[in-house]
Design a protein around this motif. Structure first.
Motif, PDB file in Angstrom:
ATOM      1  N   UNK A 266      -6.387  -5.693  12.078  1.00  0.00           N
ATOM      2  CA  UNK A 266      -7.682  -6.128  12.173  1.00  0.00           C
ATOM      3  C   UNK A 266      -8.152  -6.401  13.455  1.00  0.00           C
ATOM      4  N   UNK A 267      -7.072  -7.030  14.237  1.00  0.00           N
ATOM      5  CA  UNK A 267      -7.100  -7.598  15.663  1.00  0.00           C
ATOM      6  C   UNK A 267      -7.280  -6.280  16.430  1.00  0.00           C
ATOM      7  N   UNK A 268      -6.376  -5.419  16.124  1.00  0.00           N
ATOM      8  CA  UNK A 268      -6.532  -4.029  17.027  1.00  0.00           C
ATOM      9  C   UNK A 268      -7.939  -3.371  16.973  1.00  0.00           C
ATOM     10  N   UNK A 269      -8.154  -3.109  15.792  1.00  0.00           N
ATOM     11  CA  UNK A 269      -9.659  -2.560  15.498  1.00  0.00           C
ATOM     12  C   UNK A 269     -10.682  -3.516  16.072  1.00  0.00           C
ATOM     13  N   UNK A 270     -10.625  -4.824  16.081  1.00  0.00           N
ATOM     14  CA  UNK A 270     -11.726  -5.715  16.320  1.00  0.00           C
ATOM     15  C   UNK A 270     -11.656  -5.613  18.123  1.00  0.00           C
ATOM     16  N   UNK A 271     -10.483  -5.544  18.847  1.00  0.00           N
ATOM     17  CA  UNK A 271     -10.549  -5.534  20.212  1.00  0.00           C
ATOM     18  C   UNK A 271     -11.219  -4.184  20.620  1.00  0.00           C
ATOM     19  N   UNK A 272     -10.878  -3.065  20.087  1.00  0.00           N
ATOM     20  CA  UNK A 272     -11.438  -1.961  20.252  1.00  0.00           C
ATOM     21  C   UNK A 272     -12.985  -1.894  20.052  1.00  0.00           C
ATOM     22  N   UNK A 273     -13.372  -2.400  18.881  1.00  0.00           N
ATOM     23  CA  UNK A 273     -15.026  -2.533  18.654  1.00  0.00           C
ATOM     24  C   UNK A 273     -15.509  -3.627  19.797  1.00  0.00           C
TER      25      UNK A 273
ATOM     26  N   UNK B   4     -15.305  -3.666  23.041  1.00  0.00           N
ATOM     27  CA  UNK B   4     -15.138  -3.235  24.331  1.00  0.00           C
ATOM     28  C   UNK B   4     -16.608  -2.987  24.878  1.00  0.00           C
ATOM     29  N   UNK B   5     -17.708  -2.680  24.228  1.00  0.00           N
ATOM     30  CA  UNK B   5     -18.990  -2.463  24.675  1.00  0.00           C
ATOM     31  C   UNK B   5     -19.811  -3.595  24.762  1.00  0.00           C
ATOM     32  N   UNK B   6     -19.458  -4.842  24.065  1.00  0.00           N
ATOM     33  CA  UNK B   6     -19.976  -6.045  24.158  1.00  0.00           C
ATOM     34  C   UNK B   6     -20.608  -6.152  22.673  1.00  0.00           C
ATOM     35  N   UNK B   7     -20.741  -5.400  21.791  1.00  0.00           N
ATOM     36  CA  UNK B   7     -21.440  -5.454  20.580  1.00  0.00           C
ATOM     37  C   UNK B   7     -20.632  -4.850  19.405  1.00  0.00           C
ATOM     38  N   UNK B   8     -20.715  -5.226  18.221  1.00  0.00           N
ATOM     39  CA  UNK B   8     -19.965  -4.756  17.052  1.00  0.00           C
ATOM     40  C   UNK B   8     -21.081  -4.340  16.159  1.00  0.00           C
ATOM     41  N   UNK B   9     -21.178  -2.785  16.012  1.00  0.00           N
ATOM     42  CA  UNK B   9     -22.136  -2.063  15.222  1.00  0.00           C
ATOM     43  C   UNK B   9     -21.650  -2.221  13.585  1.00  0.00           C
ATOM     44  N   UNK B  10     -22.520  -1.976  12.875  1.00  0.00           N
ATOM     45  CA  UNK B  10     -22.303  -1.989  11.316  1.00  0.00           C
ATOM     46  C   UNK B  10     -20.974  -0.953  10.994  1.00  0.00           C
ATOM     47  N   UNK B  11     -20.845   0.108  11.626  1.00  0.00           N
ATOM     48  CA  UNK B  11     -19.898   1.150  11.470  1.00  0.00           C
ATOM     49  C   UNK B  11     -18.439   0.443  12.065  1.00  0.00           C
TER      50      UNK B  11
ATOM     51  N   UNK C 185     -17.864  -2.835  12.160  1.00  0.00           N
ATOM     52  CA  UNK C 185     -17.516  -3.794  11.097  1.00  0.00           C
ATOM     53  C   UNK C 185     -16.760  -3.307  10.002  1.00  0.00           C
ATOM     54  N   UNK C 186     -17.254  -2.094   9.483  1.00  0.00           N
ATOM     55  CA  UNK C 186     -16.653  -1.384   8.438  1.00  0.00           C
ATOM     56  C   UNK C 186     -15.119  -0.876   8.556  1.00  0.00           C
ATOM     57  N   UNK C 187     -15.105  -0.343   9.938  1.00  0.00           N
ATOM     58  CA  UNK C 187     -13.801   0.095  10.400  1.00  0.00           C
ATOM     59  C   UNK C 187     -12.602  -0.962  10.431  1.00  0.00           C
ATOM     60  N   UNK C 188     -13.232  -2.261  11.044  1.00  0.00           N
ATOM     61  CA  UNK C 188     -12.535  -3.535  11.179  1.00  0.00           C
ATOM     62  C   UNK C 188     -12.098  -3.733   9.721  1.00  0.00           C
ATOM     63  N   UNK C 189     -12.812  -3.932   8.748  1.00  0.00           N
ATOM     64  CA  UNK C 189     -12.493  -4.387   7.305  1.00  0.00           C
ATOM     65  C   UNK C 189     -11.416  -3.225   6.978  1.00  0.00           C
ATOM     66  N   UNK C 190     -11.614  -1.976   6.842  1.00  0.00           N
ATOM     67  CA  UNK C 190     -10.976  -0.871   6.375  1.00  0.00           C
ATOM     68  C   UNK C 190      -9.551  -1.272   7.051  1.00  0.00           C
TER      69      UNK C 190
END
Length: 66
Positions: free
Chosen positions: A17-24, A26-33, A35-40
């Motif tokens: 989750x931390x790895x996916x979150x860090x990638x998400x 990078x552009x300063x916002x977390x989109x719904x897609x 968020x779903x990727x982080x959850x998965x």
């Protein structure tokens, strides 16, 4: 060191989750897609780590009483 299967899975899920979150973020916002990727990633990390059995250890010369 003996680590229970549950804690091994929790750490694996948090790492994924931390790895996916860090990638998400990078552009300063977390989109719904994202968020779903982080959850998965968290659920996948938990499930895969839970499914892999802990290695069976045997006493060796480094353990006391061996």
């Amino acid at each position: 060191m003996k680590i229970s299967k549950m804690w091994k899975a929790v750490v694996g899920g948090l790492a994924a989750g931390a790895a996916a979150g860090a990638t998400a973020v990078q552009d300063g916002q977390v989109t719904a897609a994202e968020g779903i990727t982080i959850t998965l990633a968290v659920l996948g990390g938990l499930g895969v780590t839970w499914a892999v059995p802990n290695r069976q250890t045997t006493k060796d010369a480094t353990e006391p009483g061996a």
